[in-house]
Design an enzyme around this catalytic site. Sequence first.
Site, PDB file in Angstrom:
ATOM      1  CG  HIS A  17      55.091  24.095  28.468  1.00  0.00           C
ATOM      2  ND1 HIS A  17      55.346  23.184  27.482  1.00  0.00           N
ATOM      3  CD2 HIS A  17      55.803  23.687  29.540  1.00  0.00           C
ATOM      4  CE1 HIS A  17      56.158  22.251  27.937  1.00  0.00           C
ATOM      5  NE2 HIS A  17      56.465  22.543  29.185  1.00  0.00           N
ATOM      6  CB  VAL A  75      30.859  17.338  27.549  1.00  0.00           C
ATOM      7  CG1 VAL A  75      31.241  18.072  26.276  1.00  0.00           C
ATOM      8  CG2 VAL A  75      30.186  18.299  28.520  1.00  0.00           C
ATOM      9  CG  ASP A  76      34.586  14.362  26.299  1.00  0.00           C
ATOM     10  OD1 ASP A  76      34.437  15.543  25.955  1.00  0.00           O
ATOM     11  OD2 ASP A  76      35.459  13.990  27.098  1.00  0.00           O
ATOM     12  CB  SER A  77      29.677   9.875  25.723  1.00  0.00           C
ATOM     13  OG  SER A  77      28.773  10.405  26.662  1.00  0.00           O
ATOM     14  CB  THR A  78      26.351  14.057  24.839  1.00  0.00           C
ATOM     15  OG1 THR A  78      26.155  13.408  26.101  1.00  0.00           O
ATOM     16  CG2 THR A  78      25.010  14.487  24.288  1.00  0.00           C
ATOM     17  CB  SER A  86      28.727   8.771  30.077  1.00  0.00           C
ATOM     18  OG  SER A  86      29.199  10.002  29.557  1.00  0.00           O
ATOM     19  N   GLY A  87      26.052  10.516  29.024  1.00  0.00           N
ATOM     20  CA  GLY A  87      25.294  11.714  29.365  1.00  0.00           C
ATOM     21  C   GLY A  87      26.172  12.896  29.690  1.00  0.00           C
ATOM     22  CB  CYS A 124      59.804  22.124  27.311  1.00  0.00           C
ATOM     23  SG  CYS A 124      60.059  21.411  28.959  1.00  0.00           S
ATOM     24  CD  GLU A 150      52.837  24.247  24.959  1.00  0.00           C
ATOM     25  OE1 GLU A 150      53.299  23.197  25.428  1.00  0.00           O
ATOM     26  OE2 GLU A 150      53.507  25.292  24.878  1.00  0.00           O
TER      27      GLU A 150
END
Length: 646
Positions: A189, A245-248, A242-243, A89, A191
Amino acid sequence: MQKLLVIDYWSQYTHLTTSRFRHLGIYTEIVPATHDLNNKDLEKLKEEINSWVLKWIILSWGPNSVYAEDTLTLPKEFFEIWVPILAICYGHQLTHFVLWWEIKWWDTEEYWEAKLKIDRNSKLFKNFDKDEIVVWMSHWDSVVKMAPWFKVIWATDDCEFGATSLEFPIGDKNVYPIKNKNIYTLQFHPEVSHTENWIRILENFANICEIKRDWSMEKFLDAELEELKKQIWEKNVFLFISGWVDSTVAYFLINKAIGPDRIYPVFVDTGFMRKNEAKKVKKLLETAWVKNLQIIDAKKEFLEALKWITDPETKRKIIWNKFIEIQARITKELWLDTKNWLLAQWTIYPDTIESGGTKNAQTIKTHHNRVSEIQKMIDAGLIVEPLAKLYKDEVREIWRLMWIWSDLIDRHPFPGPWLSLRILCNKDEKAEENFNYEEEKINKYLKEKSKWDLKWKILEVKSVWVQWDNRSYKHPLVLNIPLSQPFPQREKGDNDFWEKLNELSTWITNNFNSVNRVLLNLDFLSPLGGKSLKGDRGILQKWYLTDDRIKLLQEIDDIVEKFLIEKNLRNKIWQFPVVLIPVWSEPWKESIVLRPIDSIEAMTATFSKIDLADLKELVEKILQNPKIDTVFYDLTGKPPGTIEWE
């Protein structure tokens, strides 16, 4: 250690590229480099090359024009470095600008998908089985004349020099001005997952560079656990969970590193959750063996803090500052001093990028984990972020490696500030702009392009989008299909219907930067529709964040969630934001925007193409609510549209 040098003009997609190479079993370390390379920097690069550590160079993309006065650039001698270069780019434009000086702002901007014809004789397109592929574009400048000794290896109708290469052998060395004989420059792009055969393009480049493939996510997990042990040491960890994906995953990574007894997970009920979310999350987390879980009811104080706020950026900052207040209150009550405690966050890399968290990144929208107070804590070494180098798909891969309960991993991504970002607020009852001239111009253009006399209207609400890596806050364009004049492509089946809308949406966002999203009015699907907006843009109303509006969106969101389960679409649609907007044709009603998307890494996305019969069922269920006026369908990709509206 193999190293990837990144000349990093805006690291959003550059870091995504390194993530993609990890999928190929290739670990790359980003070598720090100054952005305006001088002779001293070039000598350091040559030392890296001579030690056979540096195997390749990537020139990333960025929001500036290469001909701007304050732009970051390179000396011509840079291209004498004897390692393969992949320029993407901005890097593509910069290469030809430095070597030839022919870059212009082109008449047609290109965002979203484009079809291109490729040269299958090029090493970069080795083993491709067809001459045309779909790629992801995001640019307004174009190379209008390529540097000598390069050849075109791909082009589109609007982009003559879409990809170029300088490959070994090249002919007479006496007339060749630079030493590097493996340079590839791409306007598109390679990627992002929405580029067709993206993994083969990167794999071919890795083969050109003769890169070893000895890395795995298992090795990353082991290294990350060791790093967490060192960083946390003997301290304890406070974590908002938070319940989702990321926080768990962040919780279980820290759990695996230091054990559950030194972690204090807190679930804060902000009042912006989905319907009955607090009860569901508590049950899910306790079933997944999350220990010491504390539930805090903070609905009243969050709603009070956002009572008269309409600006989305201000909303985001207030929400996370409120979290900081709650954390400070808890730490004071429990004597959790900073000498013995760290705050853990579930930041993933796209959060950092969109928040302007790298040297040259533009702020698209401030994420809750990058407000100023958090940044101060990061600078003071008081924050631990085990996911900060990862993208969403990699977080899920870590989850699977740790064998966490599957019901949690299948949940759709959900923004940190929850439904508060999906309830648009407005302090004015009338937009300042006059849309008539722009609508006339757009309708004339689309009639010439599509040969159909369809009427498009600009909606008066605003939402966030990304235009060539910069944040923008503008209006969407709406297609109202008259019931008396069925959409020409509908009779040919759902696929043709959605593909034609995809094409129309791309035309609009590529040619008219006065609007940022393209919507379809779904009234034509239901006998309950047809009255809404009456072919006009509706009436914008003055509305803030209230308890009634939150409950209304929770009800509609719950209808959509049940629809996904009933139609077995939860694993087919990556995320499904439902947005409440203050637009109506009848008093005291509001409208809904459905935003189902397909994605992998959250950096690019396309709108999901739901079966029209199923969509009709969903629309009729939503319109049965007496407070809902109209249902829209967001037809915009990312870029230019962001996934969330705010």
